[in-house]
Design an enzyme around this catalytic site. Structure first.
Site, mmCIF file in Angstrom:
data_model
loop_
_atom_site.group_PDB
_atom_site.id
_atom_site.type_symbol
_atom_site.label_atom_id
_atom_site.label_comp_id
_atom_site.label_asym_id
_atom_site.label_seq_id
_atom_site.Cartn_x
_atom_site.Cartn_y
_atom_site.Cartn_z
ATOM 1 N NE ARG B 21 -1.569 2.742 2.427
ATOM 2 C CZ ARG B 21 -1.157 3.963 2.717
ATOM 3 N NH1 ARG B 21 -1.158 4.910 1.793
ATOM 4 N NH2 ARG B 21 -0.700 4.250 3.914
ATOM 5 C CG ASP B 22 3.148 4.400 2.939
ATOM 6 O OD1 ASP B 22 2.861 5.270 2.100
ATOM 7 O OD2 ASP B 22 3.738 4.670 4.000
ATOM 8 C CG HIS B 215 3.673 4.429 9.012
ATOM 9 N ND1 HIS B 215 3.301 3.369 8.223
ATOM 10 C CD2 HIS B 215 4.062 5.410 8.164
ATOM 11 C CE1 HIS B 215 3.444 3.699 6.943
ATOM 12 N NE2 HIS B 215 3.904 4.938 6.880
ATOM 13 C CG HIS B 217 8.039 7.250 5.561
ATOM 14 N ND1 HIS B 217 7.831 7.183 4.214
ATOM 15 C CD2 HIS B 217 6.877 6.839 6.134
ATOM 16 C CE1 HIS B 217 6.595 6.767 3.975
ATOM 17 N NE2 HIS B 217 5.996 6.556 5.111
ATOM 18 C CB CYS B 248 8.460 11.185 1.041
ATOM 19 S SG CYS B 248 7.665 12.549 1.884
ATOM 20 C CG ASN B 257 6.837 2.752 4.259
ATOM 21 O OD1 ASN B 257 6.133 3.298 5.097
ATOM 22 N ND2 ASN B 257 6.494 2.677 2.978
#
Lengths: 314, 314
Positions: B21-22, B215, B217, B248, B257
């Site tokens: 997803r991310d 979460h 990064h 990002c 991530n």
């Protein structure tokens, strides 16, 4: 105030650029002397004060350090800058003493197996060598600092696990031999932050008023986390290299030392003033890219820049 | 034992693969549905159990998630695997509920400025949305878990610094709205481990018996150090993506991530059993390389391999 307290003040962090020595161990093309000198000067202008500049090992085997005296000279010309050079035998130590370098570094392996395989001598012999280095230092005119690094202190390319008690025994032996401080090296980047924190705590306690240095490789991506753990346990001298330059003969494809720029960001984020201007520091990578185009450079800060916010927002 | 305790046991770490997803938010080429399903199955075989598989956002804007139901189906077919999907409005939530996904994730921005600029609504409106999500969940047949992520919780691309008190206020609001747990997101990778540790500690204390997820990064290379700090403060749910996939939009060139493989190594090195076989996990990168050849993958473990020792020594 003693010499070491001036150079490595106990109440702040000292970040040492080791790219000019450890970073150049395995590079395919060596930077020119002029480039090394610009590298030092530009990092100095960014606020860096501690530079490991090369070694006094046989020039036949390590031609990249044949100009070590020139780089030592550059560091010496910069007010408040401190140069460090590696020397592993008496010839090297005498040359280092004659060079006027501010600090001489020596090494002992954490394990007997690695000592025999890598240096072809016992750890006892390495300690005797460090003791001799300290005697020669004491008899010298300018009396440089002496540090001893315990290589493979957090994992060994030959034995795998390393007994921290053995490392601490060696730290004690080195201090007894007369070194100004000891560096704990995760040479092959085996450790995680728990192990680094635990060994740092024990070493800091053992060393008492003498500082402990941590020398980390980012082989498995734990470099910055390990540095944070060492800082938490009172370690105040940390090694790194610009762009994470360097590699490891025992781990093909592995990255080198912990990334200097990211180390600066880490320290600042933890409230330790480094006196280093990150944007100016990152700009110095240009020299490395030009001189060593085949080396991969690493680092989050160089990719993403400093955190932005209002000023940068679209 | 409640549902959440079965899926996220409090006495161990849960590592969530969010690459599907991310990690796919910004990639240039999308993996095929078949590749996504192999990615899930092979990571499952390596021991991964938590997968963020996509989102129920408009397929016109996010075509990479048009097959989210297929990937949810794959996760559902694997015993003990848990799927998570993002849904930001009532239509999406209803679709997510109908899909039978195990968990629905929602988001609220830590700052009013980012909420307005990014989601075109106030934080209050986002919280009301989360409350509505929880009501729909309560009224549903299979009652998936619900989590709310506080984006920009450790630094905001618009305002820069973020007041941790505001973040904690939002954590409280989300819990009050009925979520099963809250995720703290360093969306733009601004934080260092001190900040992450402090916010984690406060959030864990505030959430009481409900877990906190972090979460992170790796934008500035602090990802693993930040994860270590969160673990030290009792956070037991951590997000990562294989190879650090992702980027990002607010930091061109930034990594995504935190690297999942390195996160596994970190947890194991800190004494947290993950149940994940690192060699098998690293092998899954092949799917990403084949499907998304233009994406740079990161990670120390994949480069250097697991620490060796006797077995590997030359």
């Amino acid at each position: 105030m003693s010499r070491i307290e001036t150079i490595y003040p106990a109440d702040r962090v000292s970040l040492r650029e080791v790219g000019l020595r450890d970073g150049l161990q395995l590079v395919k093309k060596f930077p020119s002397t002029d480039a090394k000198q610009r590298w030092v000067r530009e990092e100095y202008a960014a606020g860096v004060r501690h530079f490991e500049v090369g070694s006094f090992l046989p020039a036949k085997t390590f031609p990249q350090f044949v100009d070590v005296r020139d780089v030592i000279g550059t560091v010496a010309s910069l007010r408040g800058a401190h140069g460090i050079a590696l020397a592993l035998n008496e010839r090297g130590v005498n040359e280092a003493l004659a060079s006027g370098v501010g600090e001489i570094a020596s090494v002992v392996s954490a394990t007997e197996e690695h000592s025999q395989a890598n240096a072809h001598r016992s750890r006892d012999s390495a300690i005797a060598n460090i003791k001799r280095l300290c005697e020669l230092r004491d008899a010298s005119a300018h009396k440089p600092l002496v540090n001893a690094a315990i290589s493979m202190a957090l994992g060994c390319s030959i034995t795998g696990a390393v007994d921290p008690k053995e490392v601490l025994r060696l730290v004690d032996k080195c201090l007894e031999a007369g070194v100004d401080f000891v560096a704990i090296a995760d040479t092959v980047g085996y450790a995680g932050p728990k192990q680094v924190g635990e060994l740092s705590r024990a070493a800091v306690r053992l060393a008492g008023s003498k500082p402990i240095c941590i020398h980390l490789h980012d082989t498995r991506g734990m470099g910055i986390a390990n540095a944070a753990a060492a800082l938490d346990e009172g370690v105040r001298i940390l090694d790194g290299s610009l762009g994470g330059l360097g590699g490891c003969p025992f781990a093909p494809g592995a990255t080198g030392n912990v990334v200097f720029e990211d180390l600066v960001f880490l320290c600042e984020s933890k409230g330790f003033a480094t006196g280093i201007d990150l944007d100016r520091l990152i700009a110095v990578r240009k020299i490395l890219r030009e001189e060593m185009p085949d080396e991969q450079l690493y680092g989050g800060l160089a990719r993403a820049g400093l955190p932005g916010g209002r000023a940068k927002a679209a």
